[in-house]
Write an enzyme that holds these catalytic residues in place. Structure first.
Site, PDB file in Angstrom:
ATOM      1  N   HIS A 216      22.811  59.675   1.845  1.00  0.00           N
ATOM      2  CA  HIS A 216      21.719  58.692   1.886  1.00  0.00           C
ATOM      3  C   HIS A 216      20.403  59.403   1.580  1.00  0.00           C
ATOM      4  O   HIS A 216      20.334  60.636   1.602  1.00  0.00           O
ATOM      5  CB  HIS A 216      21.630  58.056   3.290  1.00  0.00           C
ATOM      6  CG  HIS A 216      21.256  59.046   4.353  1.00  0.00           C
ATOM      7  ND1 HIS A 216      22.165  59.902   4.940  1.00  0.00           N
ATOM      8  CD2 HIS A 216      20.050  59.353   4.916  1.00  0.00           C
ATOM      9  CE1 HIS A 216      21.548  60.682   5.815  1.00  0.00           C
ATOM     10  NE2 HIS A 216      20.257  60.370   5.823  1.00  0.00           N
ATOM     11  N   ASP A 218      16.282  59.257   2.965  1.00  0.00           N
ATOM     12  CA  ASP A 218      15.542  58.735   4.110  1.00  0.00           C
ATOM     13  C   ASP A 218      14.446  57.793   3.602  1.00  0.00           C
ATOM     14  O   ASP A 218      13.830  58.046   2.567  1.00  0.00           O
ATOM     15  CB  ASP A 218      14.918  59.890   4.913  1.00  0.00           C
ATOM     16  CG  ASP A 218      15.983  60.808   5.509  1.00  0.00           C
ATOM     17  OD1 ASP A 218      17.124  60.359   5.709  1.00  0.00           O
ATOM     18  OD2 ASP A 218      15.664  61.990   5.778  1.00  0.00           O
ATOM     19  N   HIS A 273      21.189  63.299   0.698  1.00  0.00           N
ATOM     20  CA  HIS A 273      21.783  64.315   1.574  1.00  0.00           C
ATOM     21  C   HIS A 273      22.845  63.687   2.463  1.00  0.00           C
ATOM     22  O   HIS A 273      22.918  62.463   2.604  1.00  0.00           O
ATOM     23  CB  HIS A 273      20.689  65.018   2.398  1.00  0.00           C
ATOM     24  CG  HIS A 273      19.857  64.074   3.218  1.00  0.00           C
ATOM     25  ND1 HIS A 273      18.884  63.249   2.674  1.00  0.00           N
ATOM     26  CD2 HIS A 273      19.853  63.802   4.537  1.00  0.00           C
ATOM     27  CE1 HIS A 273      18.324  62.532   3.620  1.00  0.00           C
ATOM     28  NE2 HIS A 273      18.906  62.842   4.767  1.00  0.00           N
ATOM     29  N   ARG A 283      28.092  70.056  16.223  1.00  0.00           N
ATOM     30  CA  ARG A 283      26.816  70.218  15.510  1.00  0.00           C
ATOM     31  C   ARG A 283      25.813  69.202  16.034  1.00  0.00           C
ATOM     32  O   ARG A 283      26.177  68.060  16.335  1.00  0.00           O
ATOM     33  CB  ARG A 283      27.051  70.034  14.002  1.00  0.00           C
ATOM     34  CG  ARG A 283      25.808  70.145  13.188  1.00  0.00           C
ATOM     35  CD  ARG A 283      26.101  70.308  11.700  1.00  0.00           C
ATOM     36  NE  ARG A 283      24.843  70.495  11.037  1.00  0.00           N
ATOM     37  CZ  ARG A 283      24.069  69.501  10.604  1.00  0.00           C
ATOM     38  NH1 ARG A 283      24.463  68.255  10.716  1.00  0.00           N
ATOM     39  NH2 ARG A 283      22.899  69.763  10.052  1.00  0.00           N
TER      40      ARG A 283
HETATM   41  C1  LIG Z   1      12.571  54.804  10.803  1.00  0.00           C
HETATM   42  C2  LIG Z   1      13.862  54.788  10.545  1.00  0.00           C
HETATM   43  C3  LIG Z   1      14.499  55.557   9.435  1.00  0.00           C
HETATM   44  C4  LIG Z   1      15.983  55.300   9.657  1.00  0.00           C
HETATM   45  C5  LIG Z   1      15.962  53.911  10.194  1.00  0.00           C
HETATM   46  C6  LIG Z   1      14.875  54.013  11.272  1.00  0.00           C
HETATM   47  O1  LIG Z   1      14.421  52.741  11.709  1.00  0.00           O
HETATM   48  C7  LIG Z   1      15.387  54.822  12.465  1.00  0.00           C
HETATM   49  C8  LIG Z   1      16.602  55.682  12.110  1.00  0.00           C
HETATM   50  C9  LIG Z   1      16.532  56.283  10.718  1.00  0.00           C
HETATM   51  C10 LIG Z   1      17.917  56.712  10.210  1.00  0.00           C
HETATM   52  C11 LIG Z   1      18.360  58.097  10.681  1.00  0.00           C
HETATM   53  C12 LIG Z   1      19.751  58.404  10.089  1.00  0.00           C
HETATM   54  C13 LIG Z   1      19.840  58.099   8.581  1.00  0.00           C
HETATM   55  C14 LIG Z   1      19.212  56.704   8.293  1.00  0.00           C
HETATM   56  C15 LIG Z   1      19.424  56.302   6.836  1.00  0.00           C
HETATM   57  C16 LIG Z   1      19.756  55.725   9.294  1.00  0.00           C
HETATM   58  O2  LIG Z   1      20.742  55.036   9.185  1.00  0.00           O
HETATM   59  O3  LIG Z   1      18.935  55.707  10.430  1.00  0.00           O
HETATM   60  C17 LIG Z   1      17.753  56.721   8.707  1.00  0.00           C
HETATM   61  C18 LIG Z   1      16.918  55.460   8.443  1.00  0.00           C
HETATM   62  C19 LIG Z   1      16.211  55.541   7.099  1.00  0.00           C
HETATM   63  O4  LIG Z   1      15.578  56.562   6.782  1.00  0.00           O
HETATM   64  O5  LIG Z   1      16.311  54.556   6.363  1.00  0.00           O
HETATM   65  O1  LIG Z   2      22.419  65.994  10.628  1.00  0.00           O
HETATM   66  C1  LIG Z   2      21.872  66.253   9.567  1.00  0.00           C
HETATM   67  O2  LIG Z   2      21.787  67.386   9.110  1.00  0.00           O
HETATM   68  C2  LIG Z   2      21.296  65.136   8.733  1.00  0.00           C
HETATM   69  C3  LIG Z   2      20.666  64.045   9.557  1.00  0.00           C
HETATM   70  C4  LIG Z   2      19.988  63.050   8.688  1.00  0.00           C
HETATM   71  O3  LIG Z   2      20.101  63.060   7.501  1.00  0.00           O
HETATM   72  C5  LIG Z   2      19.140  62.014   9.308  1.00  0.00           C
HETATM   73  O4  LIG Z   2      19.049  61.925  10.551  1.00  0.00           O
HETATM   74  O5  LIG Z   2      18.512  61.246   8.532  1.00  0.00           O
HETATM   75 FE   LIG Z   3      18.687  61.694   6.526  1.00  0.00          FE
END
Ligand SMILES: C=C1C[C@]23C[C@@]1(O)CC[C@H]2[C@@]12CCC[C@@](C)(C(=O)O1)[C@H]2[C@@H]3C(=O)O
Ligand SMILES: O=C(O)CCC(=O)C(=O)O
Ligand SMILES: [Fe+2]
Length: 357
Positions: A216, A218, A273, A283
């Site tokens: 994905h 961010d 990533h 981890r």
């Molecule tokens: C601010 C945010 C980015 C995120 C969605 C969220 O509301 C909170 C969690 C974030 C996260 C972390 C893991 C990967 C990700 C794609 C997910 O599913 O939750 C990211 C979200 C994002 O960056 O879109």
């Molecule tokens: O665990 C990791 O190294 C990646 C975590 C991540 O990509 C995320 O929280 O958006």
């Molecule tokens: Fe991420």
């Protein structure tokens, strides 16, 4: 209903983690994209010493070519990183029933649960997460009714330090494009509402058949990631493929997110990533997801656009973009794009040909 589905998935994941993949026949994990180990490649994610006089140039180059880099001498105290890691460990070590007391609600953002992107994948990911937006108190009280203050103090201090580093990084990233923080009014006048994402990847008996967190980008301006000493994070680079981002004690990983991709008019690609899992080691990672204040519209910086380089994306707020991501996942960036590929150059973040699921 949505909460039930989330809870069921967490319990299902918990069953996987306890019994091992072989014994659980409900769902297989084999269809997640497998790692392309490529250790012979000379390509390494850049490591930048932020005290280097050339730091701005190095950061700009890393953002353009990789969208990800590691930083050392970043100013965040090592003992705070250790305390944060210990706090995460303590949280994920709680019994499942206790963690579920702080489960993320159907339309909520904070709390315990599976990765949000899980909804786009038929297979379970080998991970659990805890998201904190705003104050951690409400959820921490549910986890430790009598002893939540230590956890909350660490979180607050961590967010404070991360905010300082995020500001420093933004000024280097923009500076390298000839843009100052003063050119971006909101960056100095308004505070954003970042998210903190704690990720736990238990040891997995058959790591080649499981995925910790699927590929994905961010939805942030930038993400500051602290990983423990177990490797697992991989970044995708065009022309190279998947590259492991090795844990370096005390270093932090910086990801360019989709909103910086938009702000830089595509000059800084957001990095694709994913997180792999390990056969024997647990981890843990902590991501600080930094974005603009929620009411601010992000669009390509006017200093970076002209008739030859028209704005490639329409204006979008962080909250609108998060909604788009929740709906369209890896098509979110293309969905806010204004122009099609120019001169045959595809949007670096269309990730054509890279399977994300
Ligand atoms: C601010 C945010 C980015 C995120 C969605 C969220 O509301 C909170 C969690 C974030 C996260 C972390 C893991 C990967 C990700 C794609 C997910 O599913 O939750 C990211 C979200 C994002 O960056 O879109
Ligand atoms: O665990 C990791 O190294 C990646 C975590 C991540 O990509 C995320 O929280 O958006
Ligand atoms: Fe991420």
């Amino acid at each position: 209903m949505a909460q039930w589905k989330d809870t069921a998935r967490v319990l299902e994941f918990s069953a996987f983690a306890r019994k091992g993949i072989e014994k659980v026949k409900v769902r297989g994990l084999g269809d997640h994209e497998l790692p392309s180990h490529n250790s012979s490649t000379p390509d390494q994610v850049p490591v930048i010493n932020l005290e280097d006089p050339n730091a701005m140039k190095l950061v700009g180059h890393a953002c353009k070519t990789w969208g990800v880099f590691q930083v050392t001498n970043h100013g965040v105290p090592t003992n705070l990183l250790q305390q944060m890691e210990a706090a995460g460990r303590k949280l994920f070590a709680l019994p499942m029933q206790q963690k579920l007391k702080a489960a993320r609600s159907p339309n909520g953002v904070s709390g315990y649960g599976v990765a949000r992107i899980s909804a786009f994948f038929p297979k379970l990911m080998w991970s659990e997460g805890f998201t904190i937006v705003g104050s951690p108190y409400e959820h921490a009280r549910k986890l430790w009714p009598n002893r939540y203050s230590r956890f909350c103090d660490v979180i607050e201090e961590y967010k404070e330090e991360m905010n300082k580093l995020a500001q420093k990084l933004m000024s280097l990233m923009l500076g390298s494009l000839g843009v100052t923080m003063e050119d971006v009014k909101w960056a100095t006048t308004q505070r954003s509402c970042p998210a903190l994402q704690l990720n736990s990847y238990p040891a997995c008996p058959d790591p080649d058949r499981a995925m910790g967190l699927a590929a994905h980008t961010d939805s942030t301006l930038l993400t500051i990631l602290h990983q423990n000493n177990t490797s697992g994070l991989q970044a995708h680079k065009e022309g190279t493929g998947w590259v492991t981002v090795p844990p370096i004690p005390g270093a932090l990983v910086i990801n360019v997110g989709d909103l910086l991709h938009i702000l830089s008019n595509g000059l800084y690609p957001s990095v694709l990533h994913r997180a792999m899992v390990n056969r024997t080691q647990h981890r843990l990672s902590v991501a600080y997801l930094y974005g603009p204040p929620s009411n601010v519209e992000i669009s390509p910086l006017s200093k970076l656009t002209d008739q030859v380089h028209p704005p490639l994306y329409r204006a979008v707020t962080w909250s609108e973009y998060l909604g788009t991501k929740a709906k369209h996942f890896n098509k979110a960036l293309s969905s806010v794009r204004l122009c099609g590929p120019l001169n045959g150059f595809a949007d670096t973040n269309d990730h054509n040909g890279v399977r994300v699921g």
